[in-house]
Write a protein that holds these residues in place. Sequence first.
Motif, PDB file in Angstrom:
ATOM      1  N   GLY A  62      22.562  48.049  55.495  1.00 59.62           N
ATOM      2  CA  GLY A  62      21.692  46.279  55.216  1.00 59.62           C
ATOM      3  C   GLY A  62      20.146  46.509  56.010  1.00 59.62           C
ATOM      4  N   SER A  63      19.755  48.518  56.258  1.00 57.98           N
ATOM      5  CA  SER A  63      18.408  48.401  56.315  1.00 57.98           C
ATOM      6  C   SER A  63      17.645  48.891  54.912  1.00 57.98           C
ATOM      7  CB  SER A  63      18.736  49.767  57.168  1.00 57.98           C
ATOM      8  OG  SER A  63      18.866  50.788  56.866  1.00 57.98           O
ATOM      9  N   VAL A  64      16.463  48.950  55.341  1.00 64.07           N
ATOM     10  CA  VAL A  64      15.701  49.247  54.130  1.00 64.07           C
ATOM     11  C   VAL A  64      16.092  50.338  53.588  1.00 64.07           C
ATOM     12  CG1 VAL A  64      14.080  50.852  55.394  1.00 64.07           C
ATOM     13  CG2 VAL A  64      12.678  49.805  53.158  1.00 64.07           C
ATOM     14  N   TYR A 100      19.785  40.360  46.953  1.00 65.33           N
ATOM     15  CA  TYR A 100      19.911  41.683  47.573  1.00 65.33           C
ATOM     16  C   TYR A 100      19.706  42.440  47.192  1.00 65.33           C
ATOM     17  CZ  TYR A 100      22.955  40.410  51.616  1.00 65.33           C
ATOM     18  OH  TYR A 100      23.439  39.563  52.995  1.00 65.33           O
ATOM     19  N   SER A 107      19.321  51.018  53.167  1.00 62.60           N
ATOM     20  CA  SER A 107      20.871  51.177  52.325  1.00 62.60           C
ATOM     21  C   SER A 107      21.096  50.536  51.003  1.00 62.60           C
ATOM     22  CB  SER A 107      20.933  49.962  53.444  1.00 62.60           C
ATOM     23  OG  SER A 107      21.351  50.003  54.846  1.00 62.60           O
ATOM     24  N   ASN A 118      18.574  50.339  45.951  1.00 62.27           N
ATOM     25  CA  ASN A 118      18.126  51.641  46.256  1.00 62.27           C
ATOM     26  C   ASN A 118      18.285  52.402  45.506  1.00 62.27           C
ATOM     27  OD1 ASN A 118      16.208  50.649  48.204  1.00 62.27           O
ATOM     28  ND2 ASN A 118      17.882  50.634  49.670  1.00 62.27           N
ATOM     29  N   THR A 131      19.643  45.998  50.107  1.00 64.77           N
ATOM     30  CA  THR A 131      18.986  45.854  51.249  1.00 64.77           C
ATOM     31  C   THR A 131      18.861  44.834  50.826  1.00 64.77           C
ATOM     32  OG1 THR A 131      17.589  46.204  52.675  1.00 64.77           O
ATOM     33  CG2 THR A 131      17.101  46.850  50.515  1.00 64.77           C
ATOM     34  N   GLN A 132      18.437  43.636  52.237  1.00 66.71           N
ATOM     35  CA  GLN A 132      17.656  42.433  52.526  1.00 66.71           C
ATOM     36  C   GLN A 132      15.789  42.470  52.412  1.00 66.71           C
ATOM     37  OE1 GLN A 132      19.370  39.079  54.172  1.00 66.71           O
ATOM     38  NE2 GLN A 132      20.188  37.953  52.295  1.00 66.71           N
ATOM     39  N   VAL A 133      15.727  43.375  52.574  1.00 72.41           N
ATOM     40  CA  VAL A 133      13.746  44.172  53.429  1.00 72.41           C
ATOM     41  C   VAL A 133      13.673  43.605  51.988  1.00 72.41           C
ATOM     42  CG1 VAL A 133      12.787  45.368  54.062  1.00 72.41           C
ATOM     43  CG2 VAL A 133      15.084  45.174  54.457  1.00 72.41           C
ATOM     44  N   TYR A 136      27.549  40.904  48.087  1.00 68.76           N
ATOM     45  CA  TYR A 136      27.783  41.234  48.948  1.00 68.76           C
ATOM     46  C   TYR A 136      28.994  41.457  50.327  1.00 68.76           C
ATOM     47  CZ  TYR A 136      24.145  43.860  53.297  1.00 68.76           C
ATOM     48  OH  TYR A 136      24.386  44.507  54.195  1.00 68.76           O
TER      49      TYR A 136
END
Length: 492
Positions: A337-339, A359, A341, A362, A344-346, A324
């Motif tokens: 880094g948003s949901v 990460y 992306s 998507n 994402t790490q969410v 990353y």
Amino acid sequence: MKKYFLIISTLTLLFTSNACSDRDLELFPPNLDEIGNIGTELKLQQLLNGGYLTISSANILGVKAMVFGDLMGDKMFVNSNPSFLNTYNFNYNSSQQGDLGGFYDGLYAVIANCNLVINNEVVASSPNVIRMKGEAKTLRGLAYFTLLNYFSASPASGLNQDYGVPLVLTNYDATLQPARATVAKVYDQIIADLKDGILNADDAGNRLTLSKTAAKLLLSKVYLTRKASGDAALALQLATEVRDAAISESGTFGTGSVVPEATYTSYYSAIDDTVAEQQPETVWELDLTPDTQRVNGIGANISLPGYYSRVDPKKCFLFNQTFYGSFGANDIRKGPGSVASLLTQVGAPLLSTDTPRGYWTNKYPQISTEGRYLRNIKILRFSEAYLNRIEALHLTGQDGQALIELNQFALSRKGSTYTGTDILADILAERSKEFYGEGQRFLDLKRYNLPLARPSNCTVCDLAATDKLFVFPVAQTALNSNKNLTQYPGYN
């Protein structure tokens, strides 16, 4: 709504299986046509469709081949969910196949279907028959290339080059017990098949079949992998032809690739299939529909979205922090880094086995317009032509031009540029950013005889390029049924 290209019928379903036994390889049950009497173009197309369906199965490109190429590399890891953990840890042998089950046999089932199309002399020649045989040659070449990539050492290693894979070019015969051909001989056949595909397949614009362009792109990769004298120049010629076709198709994105910056994320992650499927960037993708899903074994229990998607109960594949951190701040291939992306790490777990935290990607949405686990899987993209060309420029001693085009490509993704101090490392780094989750990283390391060096989240972190584990073992059951088949050295 999707336009299905496959002719789904009872006959077609009988041609295809996710695992291969002696019964499965017969292909035709006694109450249907004899293999030698396939006398219509429709039935010949159904045989070809059987090859497409089989290579699209969960045992091959539908899941495993795409997973192996990342799982055995240095950018991804498996969290506490045990799926594919043995493969990630290189824990396999001839009697303990685990995740490898169905991969070797499935590829030979693809080859069996292709041979029936290629060798058919009953159906009169016509442009359509010539096209089908051209596609079958490309598909067979791809199957043998995949077998060599995983069950033999790379030509760059110079190791065990007598241990290619068995070459079967005739129709199925239960008495055949072929020995391994040399790596060189199998490459000769792959190249001959792909040249035939270039000559006889068509370019009708359907991303669901193997076109002339697909055969050219595959052959450029074959030449970059074999690396015999003159291969780099041939790879450069082919990659340039495909790149120029991409420029012609896109019109305005010639300095980067066909997919423009504004739609790069949605090309992968949009729910709407019309936004993500059969797009100009795609050269070939697997046709996933409710009908093909009943045959290919892809669904809730085994699928790329099941392992990659952060919202799936079976999720377990994450990309490591080092990877990353290799992206520039604005690189669209990772996003902010948003949901939404692409990385994402969410919701990423923080367990003892997952430190440092990884990460999700998507790239593989669980749900699309067609339903759950039905997004077509992208196998060949025009972007690879750009990067294959850059690699071939390097291999032909044109590092200055290679660096210019590499930085153009990176900037088309808002990525960081390179200095060219180690141009090969730069090219492979850019490939890793472009194709993560698409089954290429391990094969990039292997074809340059580079060792594995995972930075974190691993039990097996380092592996010499000469290690036997860079080559899959053939299952003991296959050895037992073929007295002439030998195991790859080190597994006995």
